[in-house]
Design an enzyme around this catalytic site. Structure first.
Site, short mmCIF file in Angstrom:
data_model
loop_
_atom_site.label_atom_id
_atom_site.label_comp_id
_atom_site.label_asym_id
_atom_site.label_seq_id
_atom_site.Cartn_x
_atom_site.Cartn_y
_atom_site.Cartn_z
N HIS A 175 0.73 9.65 -6.02
CA HIS A 175 -0.42 8.79 -6.31
C HIS A 175 -1.68 9.61 -6.07
O HIS A 175 -1.68 10.52 -5.22
CB HIS A 175 -0.35 7.61 -5.33
N ASP A 199 3.98 9.50 2.39
CA ASP A 199 3.23 8.36 1.88
C ASP A 199 4.24 7.25 1.61
O ASP A 199 4.97 7.29 0.62
CB ASP A 199 2.50 8.79 0.59
N GLN A 206 4.93 2.68 -1.05
CA GLN A 206 5.89 1.95 -1.91
C GLN A 206 7.28 1.88 -1.31
O GLN A 206 8.20 1.38 -1.95
CB GLN A 206 5.96 2.62 -3.30
N LYS A 242 0.57 -4.23 0.48
CA LYS A 242 1.77 -4.07 -0.35
C LYS A 242 3.00 -4.58 0.38
O LYS A 242 4.09 -4.63 -0.18
CB LYS A 242 1.95 -2.60 -0.71
N CYS A 266 -2.69 5.22 -11.26
CA CYS A 266 -3.26 6.20 -10.32
C CYS A 266 -2.31 7.38 -10.12
O CYS A 266 -2.18 7.91 -9.01
CB CYS A 266 -3.58 5.56 -8.97
#
Ligand code: PLP
Length: 411
Positions: free
Chosen positions: A127, A204, A207, A230, A368
């Site tokens: 991202h 990261d 997700q 999220k 993104c």
């Protein structure tokens, strides 16, 4: 056809009032969870209760309300610690979101450890949040950004990753799960390999955390970031996990109240972890809301969430693969939560708009992740992304909507 897994989705959906509405006269089918997920009543109520009963600034007050809000804020830190299985709550830093967590590490750890000619390794599926902060750092320091390539399925080329590591590598920063492709990266192996070069790893997890159990001690990662919004919590709040020793050695990110232990015009000494990194009045309500979201997920169980979504993903993949003229972008063997696709002769934005008229909320664009789009030779995709409150009927509605799109464009 009902899902093959045991999650009681009918009951779960009642916890999410927003899902019970119609848009354009059609029942809402919410498949934009990778952008942001919906909030259960308990999260909304935690926010309301805080503002109705407890609202006060934290850490500094001597009165009842301040004690209560401090207690709830710090209790939420403990919940995050247990949720991630971090060794200590000092390792949990509240930030605005995954983006700020990555910027914090780039600006503190990065600026002290990266010099001219050094290298930072990221992957081709990141991202923008996990690209641009490193690019900015590299520009400032004269360092070099190295990129692990991905194959046609959207999987990392691990042998290429191994070749990228060398004595100039200062940090590896990779996504746990790709937002554009759904690929689950082998982060445990990435950490092992990087550590054999004494290189720390930032993951990261924006997700990953909504879809699977994450155990930072088991992953053995050095930094892990995610965003509350999220993971069924409020916007404007997120988490940076950092290994205690690394955080201790890092300079503060921002200066201000709460991050100091004493200030004179001659010298300021900084507060202990985690407060050293939490300058100013934080998003108190957001943290408490995130704590409520974690309680809710704990009740459901992340293993049940993962199993249900795996079933939906397989069902959805089979359904979309059978549509002529549709190409799935991202077909990794290990995947979570995302069905990204293009349809011959149809711009993804047009597909998204027509799906919206059918009540189906998806995202269209580059997500993104422009380098991912370049890698697959497309400017954008239409992306349906899942949460545990989705059903096979939602997938059926998506498929019916795609048929409508094809009718409109007669493809
Ligand atoms: N990383 C990934 C993989 C994401 O999907 C996102 C958001 O879509 C981010 C980072 C940034 O998250 P936020 O905008 O909440 O900071």
């Amino acid at each position: 056809m009902p899902s093959a897994t045991s999650l009681d989705v009918t009951a779960i959906r009642k916890d999410f009032p927003i899902l019970a509405q119609q848009v354009h006269g059609e029942p809402l089918i919410y498949l934009d969870n990778a952008a942001t997920s919906q909030k259960p009543k308990c999260v909304i109520e935690a926010l309301t209760r805080f503002y109705q009963m407890d609202n006060a600034n934290i850490h500094r007050g001597v009165h009842q309300l301040s004690e209560r809000s401090t207690q709830s804020y710090e209790a939420a830190r403990g919940k995050v610690q247990r949720f991630l299985n971090a060794a200590n709550s000092r390792e949990i830093i509240f930030v605005r979101g995954a983006t700020e967590g990555i910027n914090l590490v780039a600006q503190t750890y990065g600026r002290t450890h990266v010099s001219a000619g050094d290298e930072i390794v990221i992957s081709a599926m990141e991202h923008h949040s996990n690209i641009v902060p490193w690019q900015m750092l590299c520009e400032e320091k004269g360092a070099v950004l190295r990129v692990i390539p991905i194959n046609d399925r959207g999987e990392l080329e691990f042998d290429q990753f191994e070749k990228l590591l060398n004595h100039r590598t200062r940090l590896v920063a990779v996504s746990h799960v790709s937002n554009a492709l759904g690929t689950i990266n082998p982060v445990r192996e990435i950490v092992n390999t990087a550590h054999s070069w004494n290189v720390p790893v930032l993951i990261d997890g924006a997700q990953a955390v909504p879809h699977m159990k994450v155990d930072v001690r088991n992953l053995d990662c050095d930094f892990y970031v995610f965003s509350s919004h999220k993971v069924f919590g409020p916007t404007g709040i997120g988490v940076l996990y950092g290994r205690e020793q690394l955080l201790e050695d890092m300079p503060p990110y921002q200066g201000g109240g709460d991050m100091i232990s004493s200030v004179t015009f001659e010298k300021t000494t900084y507060n202990d972890l985690p407060y050293k990194f939490e300058a100013g009045t934080p998003n108190i309500a957001g943290v408490i809301g995130l704590g409520a979201a974690i309680d809710y997920l704990d009740q459901i169980g992340m293993d049940a969430v993962a199993a249900h979504e795996h079933d939906l993903l397989e069902y959805g993949t089979r359904a979309l693969e059978s549509i002529s003229g549709l190409r799935l972008i991202g077909t990794a063997r290990e995947k979570a939560g995302v069905l990204s696709f293009v349809i011959d002769g149809v711009h993804p934005h047009d597909a998204g708009t027509i799906l919206d008229r059918e009540g189906v909320a998806v995202r269209a664009g580059h997500h993104c992740a422009q380098p991912v789009m370049d890698r697959f030779g497309v400017s954008a995709t239409t992306r349906a992304s899942l949460a545990f409150y989705n059903t096979r009927e939602d997938i059926d509605a998506l498929v019916a909507g795609i048929q409508k799109v094809k009718e409109v464009f007669t493809v």
